[in-house]
Write a protein that holds these residues in place. Structure first.
Motif, short mmCIF file in Angstrom:
data_model
loop_
_atom_site.label_atom_id
_atom_site.label_comp_id
_atom_site.label_asym_id
_atom_site.label_seq_id
_atom_site.Cartn_x
_atom_site.Cartn_y
_atom_site.Cartn_z
N LEU A 49 0.80 -1.32 0.20
CA LEU A 49 -0.29 0.16 -0.11
C LEU A 49 0.96 0.87 -0.38
CD1 LEU A 49 -3.14 0.99 0.60
CD2 LEU A 49 -2.57 1.36 2.73
N SER A 50 0.45 2.71 -1.07
CA SER A 50 1.63 3.05 -0.78
C SER A 50 0.73 4.24 0.17
CB SER A 50 1.35 3.97 -2.35
OG SER A 50 1.52 5.14 -2.73
N ASP A 51 1.02 5.44 0.80
CA ASP A 51 0.91 6.08 1.49
C ASP A 51 0.24 7.52 0.38
OD1 ASP A 51 0.66 5.74 3.83
OD2 ASP A 51 2.30 6.12 5.06
N GLY A 52 1.07 7.79 -0.84
CA GLY A 52 -0.27 8.63 -1.45
C GLY A 52 -1.29 8.70 -1.96
N TYR A 53 -1.88 10.00 -2.12
CA TYR A 53 -2.95 9.91 -2.25
C TYR A 53 -3.44 10.54 -3.38
CZ TYR A 53 -1.25 15.00 -2.29
OH TYR A 53 -0.97 15.52 -2.38
N ASP A 54 -3.26 10.38 -4.91
CA ASP A 54 -2.71 10.20 -5.93
C ASP A 54 -1.73 9.90 -7.14
OD1 ASP A 54 -1.14 11.93 -6.49
OD2 ASP A 54 -2.27 14.03 -5.69
N GLU A 55 -2.23 9.28 -7.49
CA GLU A 55 -1.10 8.56 -8.82
C GLU A 55 0.36 9.40 -8.79
OE1 GLU A 55 -2.48 8.46 -13.39
OE2 GLU A 55 -4.34 6.70 -12.59
N GLY A 56 0.92 10.02 -9.14
CA GLY A 56 1.47 10.59 -8.61
C GLY A 56 2.33 10.68 -7.17
N THR A 57 1.55 11.04 -6.14
CA THR A 57 2.23 10.48 -4.97
C THR A 57 2.56 9.64 -4.99
OG1 THR A 57 0.25 10.37 -4.09
CG2 THR A 57 1.05 12.96 -4.27
N ALA A 58 1.59 8.28 -5.56
CA ALA A 58 1.65 7.04 -5.27
C ALA A 58 2.55 6.66 -6.08
CB ALA A 58 0.55 6.33 -5.36
N TYR A 59 2.71 6.77 -7.36
CA TYR A 59 3.64 5.50 -8.46
C TYR A 59 4.98 6.83 -8.23
CZ TYR A 59 -1.05 3.40 -8.68
OH TYR A 59 -2.36 2.94 -8.50
N GLY A 60 5.22 7.83 -8.04
CA GLY A 60 5.98 8.79 -8.29
C GLY A 60 6.11 10.09 -8.84
N TRP A 61 7.13 10.86 -9.35
CA TRP A 61 6.68 12.14 -9.81
C TRP A 61 8.26 12.55 -10.18
CZ3 TRP A 61 5.81 12.77 -5.18
CH2 TRP A 61 6.05 13.50 -4.31
N ASP A 62 8.60 13.45 -11.23
CA ASP A 62 9.80 14.20 -10.94
C ASP A 62 9.64 15.65 -10.64
OD1 ASP A 62 12.20 15.24 -12.38
OD2 ASP A 62 11.11 15.57 -14.16
N ASP A 63 10.50 15.49 -9.67
CA ASP A 63 10.09 16.92 -8.66
C ASP A 63 11.86 17.87 -9.24
OD1 ASP A 63 8.72 18.96 -6.94
OD2 ASP A 63 10.01 18.11 -5.38
N VAL A 64 10.98 18.74 -9.19
CA VAL A 64 12.71 19.52 -9.72
C VAL A 64 12.94 20.46 -8.27
CG1 VAL A 64 13.12 21.40 -11.28
CG2 VAL A 64 11.48 19.68 -11.67
N TYR A 65 13.66 20.59 -7.93
CA TYR A 65 14.37 21.27 -7.11
C TYR A 65 15.11 22.19 -7.46
CZ TYR A 65 17.65 22.66 -3.07
OH TYR A 65 17.64 23.61 -1.74
N ASP A 66 14.84 23.32 -7.00
CA ASP A 66 15.73 24.75 -7.15
C ASP A 66 16.89 25.17 -6.11
OD1 ASP A 66 15.76 27.17 -8.12
OD2 ASP A 66 13.61 27.98 -7.95
N ASP A 67 17.77 25.83 -6.68
CA ASP A 67 19.12 26.21 -6.16
C ASP A 67 19.73 27.28 -6.31
OD1 ASP A 67 20.63 27.41 -4.29
OD2 ASP A 67 22.40 24.77 -4.55
#
Length: 320
Positions: A158-176
């Protein structure tokens, strides 16, 4: 996040870490498994007497058992950590295994401290060659979960994600911004696996995973779900070698967490006639009440049963 476990688990059936009770539970684990397993698979939940009345007629565990029986799950069992729940299981005619738990490094009788003990027990199932669908008690089973497993990876969770992105993974861009031209760095993110509902297959890798998690929890006061995820996901680096565990995320609508249910599913028309397989009330503290309302909606047909609840833990969150 994991739904707070109000249960405890025992350690290995052999050695000083596990204690066979003398009054209840004369069957050892191997005997119980040989009697109830189907295709060498079992569904197991753990409980103490606080979650069910001695006659077995009321409580969170009773609702969990009702769900299994109604869904046609024949190969389920309870791991009883005290005589009270063992007696309740006997009164109900439910298969159980009696064990007395031993604390890990977190010796407090907290939910996290208690739940940290489960991995040594799971290893015992795996060592005997059985696959385990481990279920917390704060779960309502509405369909037979064994009809909806893929069984193609080591761990199916079971995933603690609450939609397809959070459960199955997504490309998250970090800004520095200080990096100027190279300020943008791409990261791959996924919400944690829930250690309160997962299917695990017996092999060298999964048995090793149980040892790794148990070793960390015996040495340090860590949250068992965090350790569970770190030991599964972290890649090899320097002197650290990954556990080599393969993972499948359970379908978020069939195997549903309570954030998914109360944040999205209850409002969406396309889910009006949809029946999940299992619902884990892991995001909310009023577990038993919400479990009863889930039962009222999906079993008794009360379409308004979930309407009275806030999305989160209160109507004015975060000012609860």
């Amino acid at each position: 996040m994991i739904g707070a476990l109000l249960v405890a688990l025992a350690l290995l059936a052999t050695g000083a870490n596990a204690v066979q009770d003398t009054k209840f539970g004369s069957e050892d684990l191997k005997t119980v498994l040989e009697r109830i397993a189907i295709n060498k698979e079992v569904m197991a939940a753990v409980s103490n007497g606080a979650l069910i009345t001695p006659d077995g007629k009321f409580g969170m565990l009773k609702l969990w058992i009702d769900g299994c029986q109604r869904a046609g799950v024949k190969n389920f069992m309870v791991i009883a950590i005290d005589d009270e729940v063992a007696k309740a299981c006997e009164n109900l005619g439910v298969a159980y295994w009696r064990r007395t738990p031993k604390a890990t490094a977190d010796k407090a009788a907290s939910n996290h401290g208690i739940s940290a003990q489960k991995f040594q027990l799971i290893k015992e199932f795996l060592t005997l060659g059985y696959s385990v669908l481990l279920s917390d008690v704060d779960i309502v089973t509405l369909q037979n979960p064994f009809d909806h497993l893929y069984r193609d990876e080591d761990v199916e969770a079971l995933s603690d994600g609450y939609d397809e992105g959070t459960a199955y993974g997504w490309d998250d861009v970090y800004d520095d911004p200080k990096m100027g031209w190279s300020r943008w760095a791409h990261t791959i993110r996924v919400f944690t696996l829930n250690s309160g509902l997962f299917y695990i297959r017996p092999n060298e890798r999964t048995i090793g995973l149980m040892d790794r998690i148990t070793d960390r929890l015996n040495k340090n006061k860590e949250w068992d779900q965090a350790v569970f995820n770190m030991e599964i996901w972290f890649p090899s680096h320097d002197n650290y070698r990954t556990s080599r565990i393969s993972v499948r995320i359970m379908n978020i609508d069939k195997f549903m967490n309570s954030k998914r249910l109360f944040r999205t599913v209850r409002y969406e028309p396309q889910f009006a006639n949809f029946v999940p397989v299992m619902i884990h009330v892991n995001y909310h503290p009023d577990k038993f009440q919400r479990m009863q309302s889930i039962w009222a909606k999906y079993v008794e047909g009360d379409k308004t049963a979930l309407d009275k609840y806030p999305v989160g833990s209160c109507f004015n969150a975060p000012d609860c």
